[in-house]
Motif scaffolding. Structure first.
Motif: not given
Length: 111
Positions: A9-27, A45-48
């Protein structure tokens, strides 16, 4: 939840955080369609994590109170009673069958 479940679960949440930060940078610096893609990927990953906690709850509900283990004699008796097909077969030691018995072929009780 056990240790590996918490780590997952911690890995899932870290992955979700990384993807969210990539979303902001890409935006801010990239195409909008890529930002939308990263935003959708950050939800997976949140669904996972929700799935892992649901599995934990279902396992806890299924475990419930433990039944005592059956002895070998109980298992042998249970199998023998299950193998008997009708009342007449049981009382005649496997020689005869009731009229409604689906196994009307005489079964020998000899080993």
């Amino acid at each position: 939840m056990n240790r590996s479940g918490r780590l997952l679960c911690a890995l899932y949440l870290a992955t979700s955080g990384g993807l969210a930060s990539t979303t902001v940078l890409t935006l801010t610096h990239g195409p909008r369609w890529a930002a939308l893609l990263f935003a959708a990927a950050s939800v997976v990953p949140v669904i996972a994590v929700v799935r892992e906690t649901l599995i934990r709850d279902l396992r806890a509900a299924c475990a419930g109170p433990r039944r005592p283990a059956r002895s070998a004699a109980d298992e042998i008796v249970r199998e023998e009673l299950y193998a008997a097909c009708c009342e007449r077969w049981w009382t005649s030691l496997g020689a005869d069958h009731d009229a409604g018995c689906p196994h009307r072929i005489p079964r020998s009780s000899a080993a």
